[in-house]
Design an enzyme around this catalytic site. Structure first.
Site, PDB file in Angstrom:
ATOM      1  CE  LYS A  78      -3.929   1.885   2.694  1.00  0.00           C
ATOM      2  NZ  LYS A  78      -4.840   1.597   3.827  1.00  0.00           N
ATOM      3  CB  SER A 153      -8.134   3.538   2.830  1.00  0.00           C
ATOM      4  OG  SER A 153      -7.318   2.925   3.809  1.00  0.00           O
ATOM      5  CB  SER A 177      -8.417   0.641   5.721  1.00  0.00           C
ATOM      6  OG  SER A 177      -9.160   1.800   5.514  1.00  0.00           O
TER       7      SER A 177
HETATM    8  N1  GLN Z   1     -13.180   3.893   6.290  1.00  0.00           N
HETATM    9  C1  GLN Z   1     -12.627   4.315   7.539  1.00  0.00           C
HETATM   10  C2  GLN Z   1     -12.227   5.759   7.436  1.00  0.00           C
HETATM   11  O1  GLN Z   1     -12.548   6.350   6.473  1.00  0.00           O
HETATM   12  C3  GLN Z   1     -11.466   3.464   7.903  1.00  0.00           C
HETATM   13  C4  GLN Z   1     -10.250   3.826   7.175  1.00  0.00           C
HETATM   14  C5  GLN Z   1      -9.062   3.005   7.570  1.00  0.00           C
HETATM   15  O2  GLN Z   1      -9.189   1.970   8.211  1.00  0.00           O
HETATM   16  N2  GLN Z   1      -7.897   3.515   7.223  1.00  0.00           N
HETATM   17  O3  GLN Z   1     -11.611   6.327   8.297  1.00  0.00           O
END
Ligand code: GLN
Length: 486
Positions: A78, A153, A177
């Protein structure tokens, strides 16, 4: 045989038996990327030249009989993981052109294990989002249906693995995410216990919630990857000095006598009927294997999303203060003085969602509001953690859906941040409580989209998590299916 369909443990066997070389594998993966990447847009940076050099080194160690389990295996990272000499953007304009002078600990551990880096994957900007649509670059699409999102994400990591553009990938999970994109793309996604894996070199979003973990085709690969990346690190004082067991050694395991808790707060109205049915079938599978299924309650669950968006934004507003136009990435060309340079660089560099969160986070930390929001959020976080502590007195593992629906359409939620925030309703509590959790495929919708369930364990019981997940994986072939990408 299609090399790009296989798992790391299968490729390891093939490499040792000299059925294929790492160079041939890397070539096969780049051919696959050539044919599907314009559709998935999983990658922000591709590393073909350095990958071939790494592959030749791997082939040399295999020839000398020095290969480890990941030697020569092509993988993806990532793009919020610092990687020496390569751009790390966090899918943000503000970091465009930033070249890290060092490797994140997880990256150097994989490098030392002989893994080959194919590229850096797309994400929601600074890991803020659930659909990849917050990337400052072209958003990633779901390989199972290109009109849909891959989740976020870590959507680029999930799409890359699902589409056969990498054997496995690392993601980061602050509120879901890793698990939510794994669910949307038909993969195993694992968030380790907070402190199990070093965060050194992971660009910080919310430091008390962030953890790095694997997105893989199956449970065995997840166990293998966690073994390589886990363990104490002097560069991260929040990493924990506990022995890391051989996670694969305990597989397979008996389910007889294992107590699995089903929290009633996770089976709410609004959960898609097909998802509900698939999760019920997963519970049935465990029951047939002799597990004891118990109804439990995690009463503070309804407060998790609100609590998360107070604490995560507070931490983000502080972590993102470092992007001031001076030290990294983008600097405005139009400022008259220092203050204007800070403001202009940040206005130009950050996208809308990141700005929204910096503003919320600054607000909840401001004097006069701190007690009402931030302090209250910390108190509710303790209650959520206590719910899990109490549940784990009577069960060994908790089973829930990972997401209320299968992958949604691109554009469906992008103009409604609250709807988007609810995508992580089943994953967020786990981060607030610092627990290990794993999402695994448990079915497909009629339209052919993957469905997933989530297992949650006690702190540092990743071993139990893998055993329970593996027992289910033995009963179906969902993890062997691959999307038809034309
Ligand atoms: N979707 C969640 C957010 O927008 C989690 C994101 C994540 O785990 N980095 O914060």
């Amino acid at each position: 045989m299609n090399w790009t369909d296989l798992t790391a443990h299968e490729l390891h066997e093939a490499l040792l038996k000299k059925k294929v070389s790492s160079r041939e594998l890397v070539t096969a993966f780049f051919e696959r990327i050539q044919s599907v990447e314009t559709k998935t847009k999983a990658y922000l940076t591709l590393l073909q030249e350095s990958a071939l050099i790494q592959a030749d080194q791997a082939d040399a160690s295999i020839a000398k009989g020095e290969a480890g389990i990941l030697t020569g295996v092509p993988i993806a990272l990532k793009d919020n993981l610092c990687t020496t000499g390569v751009q790390t953007t966090c899918a943000s304009k503000i970091l465009e052109g930033f070249i890290s002078p060092y490797d994140a600990t997880v990256v150097s551990r994989l490098r030392n294990a002989g893994a080959v880096f194919i590229g850096k994957t797309n994400l929601d900007e600074f890991a803020m989002g659930s659909s990849n649509e917050n990337s400052a670059f072209d958003p990633t699409r779901n390989p199972w249906d290109l009109s849909r999102v891959p989740g976020g994400s870590s959507g680029g990591s999930a799409a890359a693995v699902a589409a056969g553009e990498a054997v496995f990938a690392l993601g980061s999970d602050t509120g879901g995410s890793i698990r939510q994109p794994a669910a949307f793309c038909g993969l195993v996604g694992m968030k380790p216990t907070y402190g199990r894996v070093s965060r050194y070199g992971l660009v910080a979003f919310a430091s008390s919630l962030d953890q790095i973990g694997p997105l893989t085709h199956d449970v065995t690969d997840a166990a293998i990857v966690l073994n390589v990346i886990a363990g104490d690190d002097e560069m991260d004082s929040t990493s924990v000095d506990l022995p890391v067991p051989d996670f694969r050694a305990g597989l397979p395991a008996e389910m007889a006598g294992v107590r699995i808790g089903i929290p009633k707060e996770y089976f709410i109205e609004g959960i898609d009927a097909e998802v509900g049915r698939a999760v019920e079938q997963a519970i049935e599978t465990y029951r047939r294997q002799g597990a004891e299924i118990k109804d439990i309650s995690l009463p503070h669950t309804p407060y998790a999303v609100a609590t998360y968006y107070i604490l995560a934004t507070a931490e983000a507003s502080s972590n993102l203060a470092r992007y001031d136009g001076v030290r990294f990435g983008h600097r405005t060309s139009s400022a008259k003085d220092l203050m204007e340079m800070y403001m202009q660089s940040r206005s130009e560099g950050f996208g809308a969602e990141v700005k929204r969160r910096i503003m919320i986070g600054t607000h909840v930390l401001s004097s006069g509001y701190y007690d009402a929001y931030y302090k209250k959020g910390q108190q509710v976080r303790s209650l959520i953690k206590q719910d899990f502590d109490a549940a784990f007195e009577s069960v060994d593992c908790i089973l829930t859906p990972t997401t209320p629906t299968a992958a949604f359409e691109a554009g469906e939620k992008i103009n409604d941040p609250l709807q988007m925030y609810l995508s992580d309703i089943f994953t967020i509590s786990v981060n607030l409580a610092g627990l290990p959790a794993l999402s695994m495929p448990c079915g497909f919708t009629e339209k052919g989209l993957p469905i997933a369930c989530q297992l949650i364990s006690r702190p540092f019981d990743e071993e139990g998590l893998f055993k329970t997940a593996y027992a289910f994986e033995q009963c179906h072939d969902y993890h062997q299916r691959r999307p038809q990408l034309g």
